[in-house]
Design a protein around this motif. Structure first.
Motif, PDB file in Angstrom:
ATOM      1  N   PRO A 165       0.828  -1.209   0.000  1.00 49.46           N
ATOM      2  CA  PRO A 165       0.000   0.000   0.000  1.00 49.46           C
ATOM      3  C   PRO A 165       0.863   1.260   0.000  1.00 49.46           C
ATOM      4  O   PRO A 165       1.980   1.234   0.410  1.00 49.46           O
ATOM      5  CB  PRO A 165      -0.797  -0.113   1.289  1.00 49.46           C
TER       6      PRO A 165
ATOM      7  N   SER B  19      -6.840   2.976  -3.751  1.00 49.38           N
ATOM      8  CA  SER B  19      -6.255   4.079  -2.985  1.00 49.38           C
ATOM      9  C   SER B  19      -7.338   5.029  -2.479  1.00 49.38           C
ATOM     10  O   SER B  19      -7.192   5.640  -1.433  1.00 49.38           O
ATOM     11  CB  SER B  19      -5.277   4.838  -3.871  1.00 49.38           C
ATOM     12  N   ARG B 121      -4.444  -1.300  -6.587  1.00 48.33           N
ATOM     13  CA  ARG B 121      -3.284  -1.839  -5.876  1.00 48.33           C
ATOM     14  C   ARG B 121      -3.324  -3.361  -5.744  1.00 48.33           C
ATOM     15  O   ARG B 121      -3.059  -3.938  -4.692  1.00 48.33           O
ATOM     16  CB  ARG B 121      -3.139  -1.153  -4.513  1.00 48.33           C
ATOM     17  N   GLY B 181      -9.975   6.657   1.981  1.00 47.98           N
ATOM     18  CA  GLY B 181      -8.662   6.817   1.358  1.00 47.98           C
ATOM     19  C   GLY B 181      -8.557   8.113   0.582  1.00 47.98           C
ATOM     20  O   GLY B 181      -7.505   8.766   0.563  1.00 47.98           O
ATOM     21  N   LEU B 185      -5.534  10.665   1.401  1.00 46.61           N
ATOM     22  CA  LEU B 185      -4.542  10.943   0.358  1.00 46.61           C
ATOM     23  C   LEU B 185      -5.025  12.073  -0.553  1.00 46.61           C
ATOM     24  O   LEU B 185      -4.853  12.033  -1.769  1.00 46.61           O
ATOM     25  CB  LEU B 185      -4.298   9.667  -0.469  1.00 46.61           C
TER      26      LEU B 185
END
Lengths: 165, 622
Positions: A165, B19, B121, B181, B185
């Motif tokens: 991650p 993400s 991811r 997330g 971010l």
């Protein structure tokens, strides 16, 4: 209207003896303004409004026995305190929700007989030869564990490596 | 019939790790199988026709087939919001289709493995893309969603290309939400929404060009979500969200019941207040607005919008009393504004408004704050005699003293009160008291005929009416031979009077119109494109001491049967209002212009009155 002496220009004296305090919306969220003004209800009369840019305007009138400067000073401090608490709450919100959610899940209670009666326990689950139905965390932990183990003599398996991650 | 979907979150664990994952902080929580099982049954009891499982990732749950089977046994269709990886197994898809799988909303964030895998991811692309091949061609309501972040915003056409071989698969581009997330971010992921809008519009245009001429036609297969509509000119109707997909309610793990889907994570800033697109517009994600403000928004002010909406009958239940039927059904699933329970004798009717012409906030205000909801008792496509065609709906006495009064959608009852006639009496009085020269802006179909005709006949009033519609002016000329009628808009009239150069049109062979003792704007204020232009011309239109009377109607909701709603919504009537101002908004505009207008009388809309408001001013230059 004129500025209140000793305070920034955003504090304007009203013709009726009160004061308008302009609170910039980008600094003071609505929750903080509500909270700060609520704390002063026993010492002042309060009316809330917004200007055209969406900023908050707090109109304060001190109650009998209170001075305007003291009430306005208290509002200033309360606003800072409320903003801090709001930010703190936002930072902890996920944690609070997570704990509450877990508690509520438990509080829903055990399934009743009605719930269980028509639940099909016979289904053996999903046929998943590629182990797709493995949570990312579980798979990642497994990949990490494999990476730290000594190199096996045979082929270590065909699972794709997951990116970290 | 359109399915009504209930969205059930089964837990937040997932085999991808996007993400921008909304549920990043709760990924460790998985719901109990029985909780989901119980909620599927509740969805059935609430009258939904489909249950859709979401997460996290619902397809990694071993109970998946058991839940699908349970839903099918209850007669419900089944759906999934999924990353699709498990659906690359043909056997699983076949089993789910047997259990009435009818809807799939699948996430694909890149047209290549490199981009998609970077976004999620995981090495997921082959499986997710493989699922598309499994699901396409099965007659499902199947669509693909692509979340747009900084990582893929320059590669959207690649997603379009990837889906070209699947003619039955629509694609939606969604602005990333700063949540979970996306919030953690923020700087890394969240692109400016204006840039996203530009790239999404380009991708839509590209996709349309690539499929132009396809046989059979592919139709409008590209859409967008989470982007303010003012940034998508020409593509506003491609807007797509949970509601356009037919979702009515949803429930998270741990929640005791279903709740209505809402837009509480989004905001329409004050700048959007008078935007013609505000009804369906998602606005901005709140966290985005807090960071970037509203400078990217371009409110649209020059398009007409609706001034009414329908509540359509969904169900009827017998009122067994003495316990309130709404409380008995449970408060949670009913929308505060969009649901409407009406008690008629021993029956309680449940209506719902699905309009996208108005936002949730506007609908709630019309229903609860302004009290402007009516039962349509006519058989007309559009009621034209409100006093006869409509019965006002008021909060039932059953609600009095109820602790849930403020949060509940409420129980309403029709009352036979003549609200429309009563509120119009004052307007009729004012028209009857006019003396001197009168300008009627937007004279339209010529109301108050009998009052005005006698005033003109005895020389008390010199009447001039203007209206932008030549056919209305022509019709009115036949009825009102005594009136001077001009085809023009208020804005054109204002422009020519305020410049001092009154121009004669072919249609307007009359001498210059001069100044007036009274200007009337009767039910035409909200029809004016730019009411401020008219107001700013008042110094050339009104004599000192003259009056300005503004009367108009606010938006209202009509409770109707399915047939009535269908007839009205398929009728030819177009929108004529540019806004739905009440007295407060009109008064605020007058105030902002700092004109020498002295307020003589104000009557705002509120529960117990009709939707008509009135403002009267005196022109008092110093």
């Amino acid at each position: 209207m004129t500025a209140l002496r000793g305070f920034p220009n955003s504090y304007s004296l009203r013709d009726d003896g009160g004061v308008d305090v302009l609170c910039h919306a980008r600094i003071y969220p609505a929750e903080a303004v509500f909270s700060a003004t609520y704390a002063l209800l026993d010492r002042s009369y309060v009316r809330l409004d917004r200007d055209e840019d969406g900023n908050h305007i707090v109109e304060l009138h001190p109650r009998e026995g209170e001075t305007l400067r003291e009430v306005v000073g208290s509002l200033t401090n309360e606003l800072l305190s409320a903003v801090c608490r709001t930010h703190l709450h936002q930072r902890k919100e996920v944690l609070l929700e997570s704990v509450t959610l877990a508690a509520m899940s438990g509080a829903v209670g055990r399934p009743s007989l009605d719930d269980l009666e028509d639940f099909d326990f016979s289904d053996g689950g999903l046929d998943d030869p590629l182990l797709i139905a493995t949570s990312w965390e579980e798979k990642y932990e497994r990949s990490k564990a494999l990476a730290t183990e000594p190199e096996p003599e045979s082929d270590a398996g065909s699972e794709p490596d997951e990116e970290s991650p | 019939m359109r399915p009504t979907k209930a969205l059930v979150k089964v837990g937040y664990g997932c085999n991808d790790h996007c993400s921008f994952c909304h549920t990043l902080d709760v990924r460790h929580i998985q719901g109990e199988a029985v909780e989901v099982h119980r909620k599927i049954r509740r969805a059935k009891a609430l009258g939904h026709s489909m249950v859709v499982l979401s997460g996290g990732e619902p397809t990694i749950r071993p109970e998946l087939l058991a839940w699908a089977k349970h839903a099918a046994a209850l007669g419900l269709d089944f759906g999934l919001v999924t990353n699709g990886r498990m659906l690359s197994y043909p056997k699983l898809v076949a089993a789910l289709v047997r259990y009435r799988l009818r809807y799939v909303y699948l996430s694909l964030h890149g047209g290549t493995a490199k981009i998609h895998n970077l976004m999620v991811r995981s090495h997921a692309f082959e499986q997710t893309f493989g699922a598309i091949a499994q699901l396409s061609g099965r007659g499902l309501d199947f669509s693909v969603n692509c979340v747009v972040t900084k990582h893929n915003v320059e590669h959207l056409e690649g997603v379009v290309d990837a889906l070209l071989p699947y003619p039955d698969v629509p694609l939606k581009f969604s602005m990333v939400e700063p949540k979970g997330g996306g919030k953690s971010l923020f700087d890394h992921l969240i692109p400016p929404v204006e840039h996203v809008a530009r790239r999404v519009a380009e991708a839509i245009e590209y996709g349309e060009s690539r499929t132009e001429g396809d046989a059979p036609p592919r139709g409008r297969w590209l859409s967008h979500g989470g982007i303010p509509l003012c940034l998508m000119p020409g593509l506003e109707d491609r807007f797509d969200d949970l509601r356009t997909h037919g979702f009515d309610t949803m429930t998270e793990i741990g929640e005791p019941d279903f709740f209505p889907v809402d837009d509480d994570n989004k905001i329409q800033p004050p700048k959007c207040a008078r935007c013609s697109l505000s009804g369906a517009c998602p606005g901005l994600y709140t966290a985005y607005y807090e960071r970037f403000g509203d400078q990217e928004l371009r409110p649209v002010m020059d398009r007409p919008r609706s001034n009414s909406f329908n509540y359509t009958l969904e169900a009827s239940l017998v009122d067994n009393g003495p316990r309130c039927a709404v409380l008995t059904a449970g408060l949670a699933p009913w929308e505060y504004g969009r649901h409407l329970f009406v008690k008629r004798g021993d029956v309680i009717e449940r209506y719902r408004s699905r309009t996208r012409d108005f936002s949730d906030r506007e609908i709630s205000s019309v229903k609860h704050e302004r009290g402007q909801i009516y039962l349509d008792v006519s058989s007309k496509a559009a009621p034209d005699d409100f006093a006869r065609d409509l019965l006002a709906l008021r909060r039932s006495s059953t609600c009095t003293g109820c602790p849930e009064f403020t949060g509940c959608t409420g129980l309403f009852e029709p009352v036979d009160a003549p609200v429309f006639e009563r509120d119009d009496v004052r307007v009729r009085e004012l028209v009857g008291s006019l003396r001197g020269r009168v300008l009627d802006v937007g004279c339209g179909e010529g109301p108050y005929s009998e009052v005005l005709a006698s005033l003109v006949a005895d020389g008390t009033v010199d009447y001039v009416g203007i209206d932008p519609h030549p056919e209305r002016i022509a019709a009115l000329r036949e009825r009102w031979p005594w009136a001077r009628l001009i085809t023009t808009t208020a804005e054109q009239l204002a422009a020519r009077t305020s410049t001092g150069h009154e121009r004669r049109d072919d249609d307007d062979a009359d001498p210059p119109i001069g100044r007036f003792d009274h200007v009337l704007v009767l039910r035409s204020w909200n029809h004016l494109r730019e009411p401020q232009t008219l107001l700013q011309a008042l110094d050339a239109l009104l004599v000192p001491g003259g009056t300005l009377t503004l009367v108009d109607n606010e938006a209202f909701g009509l409770a109707r049967s399915k047939e009535q709603s269908h007839r009205a919504e398929s009728g030819p009537a177009g929108f004529e209002h540019y806004r739905n101002d009440g007295a407060e908004q009109a008064e605020a505009l007058v105030g902002r212009l700092s004109l020498p207008l002295e307020l003589l009388e104000a009557e705002a809309v509120r529960p117990g009155r009709s939707n008509q408001w009135l403002l009267r001013y005196r022109w008092a230059p110093s």
